[in-house]
Every structure is written in C-alpha cells, then in structure tokens.
Design a protein around this motif. Sequence first.
Motif, mmCIF file in Angstrom:
data_model
loop_
_atom_site.group_PDB
_atom_site.id
_atom_site.type_symbol
_atom_site.label_atom_id
_atom_site.label_comp_id
_atom_site.label_asym_id
_atom_site.label_seq_id
_atom_site.Cartn_x
_atom_site.Cartn_y
_atom_site.Cartn_z
ATOM 1 N N GLY A 5 0.834 -1.196 0.000
ATOM 2 C CA GLY A 5 0.000 0.000 0.000
ATOM 3 C C GLY A 5 0.867 1.244 0.000
ATOM 4 N N ASN A 6 0.291 2.365 0.401
ATOM 5 C CA ASN A 6 1.051 3.608 0.462
ATOM 6 C C ASN A 6 1.831 3.760 1.766
ATOM 7 N N LYS A 7 1.198 3.379 2.879
ATOM 8 C CA LYS A 7 1.846 3.482 4.183
ATOM 9 C C LYS A 7 2.154 2.114 4.785
ATOM 10 N N SER A 8 1.624 1.063 4.184
ATOM 11 C CA SER A 8 1.751 -0.254 4.793
ATOM 12 C C SER A 8 1.948 -1.344 3.742
ATOM 13 N N PHE A 9 2.340 -2.504 4.244
ATOM 14 C CA PHE A 9 2.404 -3.707 3.411
ATOM 15 C C PHE A 9 2.094 -4.906 4.293
ATOM 16 N N THR A 10 1.716 -6.008 3.656
ATOM 17 C CA THR A 10 1.333 -7.209 4.392
ATOM 18 C C THR A 10 2.297 -8.338 4.053
ATOM 19 N N LEU A 11 2.808 -8.968 5.098
ATOM 20 C CA LEU A 11 3.679 -10.126 4.959
ATOM 21 C C LEU A 11 2.912 -11.395 5.288
ATOM 22 N N HIS A 12 3.298 -12.482 4.641
ATOM 23 C CA HIS A 12 2.753 -13.801 4.937
ATOM 24 C C HIS A 12 3.925 -14.684 5.334
ATOM 25 N N HIS A 13 3.817 -15.300 6.506
ATOM 26 C CA HIS A 13 4.861 -16.196 7.018
ATOM 27 C C HIS A 13 4.329 -17.619 7.071
ATOM 28 N N ALA A 20 0.987 -10.485 8.714
ATOM 29 C CA ALA A 20 1.311 -9.322 9.535
ATOM 30 C C ALA A 20 1.268 -8.071 8.670
ATOM 31 N N VAL A 21 0.537 -7.072 9.136
ATOM 32 C CA VAL A 21 0.474 -5.780 8.450
ATOM 33 C C VAL A 21 1.515 -4.877 9.080
ATOM 34 N N MET A 22 2.431 -4.396 8.254
ATOM 35 C CA MET A 22 3.523 -3.535 8.690
ATOM 36 C C MET A 22 3.257 -2.112 8.209
ATOM 37 N N VAL A 23 3.485 -1.135 9.077
ATOM 38 C CA VAL A 23 3.252 0.270 8.745
ATOM 39 C C VAL A 23 4.548 1.051 8.920
ATOM 40 N N ALA A 24 4.829 1.933 7.956
ATOM 41 C CA ALA A 24 5.954 2.858 8.079
ATOM 42 C C ALA A 24 5.605 3.847 9.180
ATOM 43 N N TYR A 25 6.538 4.018 10.141
ATOM 44 C CA TYR A 25 6.202 4.799 11.325
ATOM 45 C C TYR A 25 7.364 5.690 11.742
ATOM 46 N N ASN A 26 7.040 6.936 12.075
ATOM 47 C CA ASN A 26 8.007 7.886 12.588
ATOM 48 C C ASN A 26 7.928 7.836 14.120
ATOM 49 N N PHE A 27 8.975 7.305 14.743
ATOM 50 C CA PHE A 27 8.962 7.106 16.192
ATOM 51 C C PHE A 27 9.140 8.420 16.959
ATOM 52 N N ASP A 28 9.857 9.379 16.394
ATOM 53 C CA ASP A 28 10.036 10.673 17.062
ATOM 54 C C ASP A 28 8.722 11.441 17.130
ATOM 55 N N GLU A 29 8.004 11.454 16.005
ATOM 56 C CA GLU A 29 6.781 12.246 15.911
ATOM 57 C C GLU A 29 5.513 11.440 16.189
ATOM 58 N N GLN A 30 5.665 10.114 16.332
ATOM 59 C CA GLN A 30 4.566 9.221 16.685
ATOM 60 C C GLN A 30 3.415 9.240 15.680
ATOM 61 N N HIS A 31 3.758 9.006 14.409
ATOM 62 C CA HIS A 31 2.715 8.885 13.387
ATOM 63 C C HIS A 31 3.233 8.062 12.211
ATOM 64 N N SER A 32 2.287 7.526 11.462
ATOM 65 C CA SER A 32 2.652 6.787 10.251
ATOM 66 C C SER A 32 3.029 7.779 9.159
ATOM 67 N N PHE A 33 3.723 7.280 8.152
ATOM 68 C CA PHE A 33 4.084 8.123 7.010
ATOM 69 C C PHE A 33 4.038 7.293 5.742
ATOM 70 N N GLU A 34 3.942 7.961 4.615
ATOM 71 C CA GLU A 34 3.940 7.250 3.346
ATOM 72 C C GLU A 34 5.326 6.660 3.108
ATOM 73 N N MET A 35 5.334 5.385 2.731
ATOM 74 C CA MET A 35 6.610 4.719 2.485
ATOM 75 C C MET A 35 7.354 5.408 1.347
ATOM 76 N N PRO A 36 8.676 5.467 1.438
ATOM 77 C CA PRO A 36 9.451 6.019 0.325
ATOM 78 C C PRO A 36 9.201 5.208 -0.954
ATOM 79 N N ASP A 37 9.256 5.879 -2.084
ATOM 80 C CA ASP A 37 9.051 5.208 -3.379
ATOM 81 C C ASP A 37 10.011 4.040 -3.553
ATOM 82 N N GLU A 38 11.232 4.178 -3.039
ATOM 83 C CA GLU A 38 12.227 3.105 -3.149
ATOM 84 C C GLU A 38 11.739 1.844 -2.445
ATOM 85 N N TRP A 39 11.147 1.989 -1.258
ATOM 86 C CA TRP A 39 10.608 0.828 -0.538
ATOM 87 C C TRP A 39 9.484 0.197 -1.337
#
Length: 137
Positions: free
Chosen positions: A80-88, A104-123
């Motif tokens: 997705g834009n902020k997240s992706f889903t892994l299957h184990h 497992a749903v993984m979300v890109a997260y900024n720990f300093d500011e405590q919010h999700s963010f859009e994943m970089p295009d490279e990711w």
Amino acid sequence: MIETQIQMRFADIDVLGHVNNVNQQHYFDLGKCDFYKQVLGLTPYWKTAGLIIVASQTNYLVQTRRDEPIAVRTRIIRVGNKSFTLHHQLINSETEQIKTECTAVMVAYNFDEQHSFEMPDEWKAKLTAEMEKDADR
C-alpha cells in the motif's frame, strides 16, 4: 520469498514437548528481520523511522516438535502507500510440511513524531518487485 533457518532453543519447548506458540512469533520476527535486510536493505534497529506491526493473525496448523528442522518462509502479499502485508509460514525444512501460518500488516512509522508516514518510493518499488517475483514462482 525469503527463507530463514531457525535454530530451536531448549527454552522454546514447553512441557508438552512442542514449540510454544509465543516462541513461534519470535521465529516470525526473525523472518521479518531477514526480509527487511534482503528486500529493503534495512536493519530492524530504528531510532527515528521504521516499521511497526499493526495487525497480525496466526493459524496454528500442526504442532512443531522438539528437534524438528524448521524454517520461516516470508513473502509479501500486498503493498500500500503506508503499509504492506507479509505472509509467514513456519515449515519443517525436510518435509516442507506447513506448521503455522501468520499474516502481519507492517506500517511505516516515525517514532520521534509518533505517526505513520507514506513509504518512500524506493521501498514501494522493492516490495512490489519482490511480490511480482514471488508471483512468478
């Protein structure tokens, strides 16, 4: 798909002689770490920005016994834009029998500011390429 060989430890085994369910989650975390490193080029030691688990679902299919050769297979099933889903899958690496499955749903997260963010295009590009590679297998 990334495959991680698991070294079973004495403490992973419960009184019934099988791997405790909680320890299987630790195995999936090892699979995530290998996935992050091999696919995204990341280590799981984040200070400012990284990934967090926001949802997971596990199905315990067959008991995993002491001294079984086991591995975790990790693949991506959604980007997705902020997240992706892994299957184990926790498997017996000799017989290929699937013992346990987890998403497992993984979300890109900024720990300093405590919010999700859009994943970089490279990711996103790397994750999408890995997903397409798995689809071709």
